[in-house]
Design a protein around this motif. Structure first.
Motif, short mmCIF file in Angstrom:
data_model
loop_
_atom_site.label_atom_id
_atom_site.label_comp_id
_atom_site.label_asym_id
_atom_site.label_seq_id
_atom_site.Cartn_x
_atom_site.Cartn_y
_atom_site.Cartn_z
N VAL A 99 -34.23 35.19 -95.64
CA VAL A 99 -34.54 35.54 -94.50
C VAL A 99 -33.47 36.62 -93.73
O VAL A 99 -34.08 37.55 -93.02
N ARG A 100 -32.50 36.82 -94.39
CA ARG A 100 -31.32 37.82 -93.73
C ARG A 100 -31.16 38.86 -94.91
O ARG A 100 -31.15 38.79 -95.98
N ILE A 101 -31.08 40.28 -94.36
CA ILE A 101 -30.85 41.27 -95.19
C ILE A 101 -29.34 41.20 -95.73
O ILE A 101 -28.26 40.93 -95.16
N SER A 102 -29.24 41.22 -97.15
CA SER A 102 -28.02 41.11 -97.63
C SER A 102 -27.71 42.58 -98.49
O SER A 102 -28.49 43.45 -98.87
N THR A 103 -26.31 42.95 -98.30
CA THR A 103 -25.81 44.14 -99.01
C THR A 103 -25.42 43.75 -100.35
O THR A 103 -24.87 44.68 -101.23
N THR A 104 -25.47 42.52 -100.86
CA THR A 104 -24.75 42.28 -102.20
C THR A 104 -26.22 42.08 -103.23
O THR A 104 -27.21 41.60 -103.01
N ARG A 105 -25.60 42.90 -104.32
CA ARG A 105 -26.99 42.86 -105.45
C ARG A 105 -27.32 41.68 -105.84
O ARG A 105 -28.77 41.42 -106.07
N GLY A 106 -26.38 40.61 -106.04
CA GLY A 106 -27.00 39.36 -106.54
C GLY A 106 -27.99 38.32 -105.58
O GLY A 106 -28.61 37.58 -106.17
N ALA A 107 -28.03 38.77 -104.39
CA ALA A 107 -28.72 38.16 -103.47
C ALA A 107 -30.43 38.55 -103.77
O ALA A 107 -31.11 37.72 -103.15
N TYR A 108 -30.59 39.69 -104.48
CA TYR A 108 -31.93 40.13 -104.56
C TYR A 108 -32.54 39.48 -105.90
O TYR A 108 -32.00 39.10 -106.91
N ASP A 109 -33.93 39.00 -105.62
CA ASP A 109 -34.59 38.28 -106.72
C ASP A 109 -35.37 39.18 -107.63
O ASP A 109 -35.38 38.89 -108.82
N PHE A 110 -35.51 40.20 -107.23
CA PHE A 110 -36.89 41.11 -108.04
C PHE A 110 -36.24 42.62 -107.98
O PHE A 110 -35.86 43.08 -106.74
N TRP A 111 -36.34 43.31 -108.95
CA TRP A 111 -36.25 44.69 -108.98
C TRP A 111 -37.12 45.87 -109.54
O TRP A 111 -37.68 45.24 -110.58
N GLY A 112 -36.99 46.89 -109.27
CA GLY A 112 -37.92 47.76 -110.00
C GLY A 112 -37.07 48.56 -111.12
O GLY A 112 -36.12 48.09 -111.19
N GLN A 113 -37.67 49.40 -111.55
CA GLN A 113 -37.26 49.92 -112.83
C GLN A 113 -36.34 51.23 -112.49
O GLN A 113 -35.63 51.81 -113.17
N GLY A 114 -36.32 51.95 -111.25
CA GLY A 114 -35.78 52.67 -110.64
C GLY A 114 -36.41 54.39 -110.76
O GLY A 114 -37.04 54.32 -111.73
N THR A 115 -36.00 55.08 -109.75
CA THR A 115 -36.40 56.41 -109.87
C THR A 115 -35.21 57.45 -109.39
O THR A 115 -34.29 57.12 -108.71
N GLN A 116 -35.11 58.41 -110.53
CA GLN A 116 -33.95 59.45 -110.44
C GLN A 116 -34.11 60.29 -109.37
O GLN A 116 -35.25 61.14 -109.18
N VAL A 117 -32.91 60.19 -108.66
CA VAL A 117 -32.91 61.55 -107.62
C VAL A 117 -31.70 62.30 -107.89
O VAL A 117 -30.60 61.82 -108.39
N THR A 118 -31.98 63.68 -107.93
CA THR A 118 -31.00 64.57 -108.28
C THR A 118 -30.99 65.71 -107.36
O THR A 118 -31.80 66.28 -107.11
N VAL A 119 -29.76 65.82 -106.90
CA VAL A 119 -29.31 66.69 -105.49
C VAL A 119 -28.59 67.80 -106.22
O VAL A 119 -27.26 67.64 -106.46
#
Length: 121
Positions: A99-119
């Motif tokens: 219920v609370r926002i976490s800044t820790t990677r391990g707290a998240y249960d599901f992930w997407g595959q990612g999208t590349q951002v290049t500046v």
């Protein structure tokens, strides 16, 4: 099981803007706290922003990035303005059943595959 799919990444010049999106399926989107992380080459995956009942940002993006969500569309967004070359990374969205926002990677249960951002400088 929640599936997350990011889109909207690309190449942009420094100072420019980009919006990345994350579409969720397979679960009750509104029940999850959501987050954006990013991983630059040779670096650890790092928290960028999170949204639940409140919004929370990493210091490095505060004032430049805005996280939002549209529960009716099962979609989360990250609007990125005043982009810098150091923002270059693969951007991942993640869902946390807590219920609370976490800044820790391990707290998240599901992930997407990612999208590349290049500046480019």
């Amino acid at each position: 099981q929640v599936q997350l799919v990011e889109s909207g990444g690309g190449l942009v010049r420094a100072g420019g803007s980009l919006r990345v999106s994350c579409v969720a399926s397979g679960g009750s989107f509104e029940d999850y706290a959501m987050g954006w992380f990013r991983q630059a080459p040779g670096k650890e995956r790092a928290f960028v922003a999170g949204i639940g009942s409140v919004r929370y940002y990493a210091d490095s993006v505060k004032g430049r990035f805005t996280i939002s969500r549209d529960n009716a569309k099962n979609t989360m967004y990250l609007q990125m303005n005043s982009l810098k070359p150091e923002d270059t990374a693969v951007y991942y969205c993640a869902a946390d059943s807590g219920v609370r926002i976490s800044t820790t990677r391990g707290a998240y249960d599901f992930w997407g595959q990612g999208t590349q951002v290049t500046v480019a400088s």
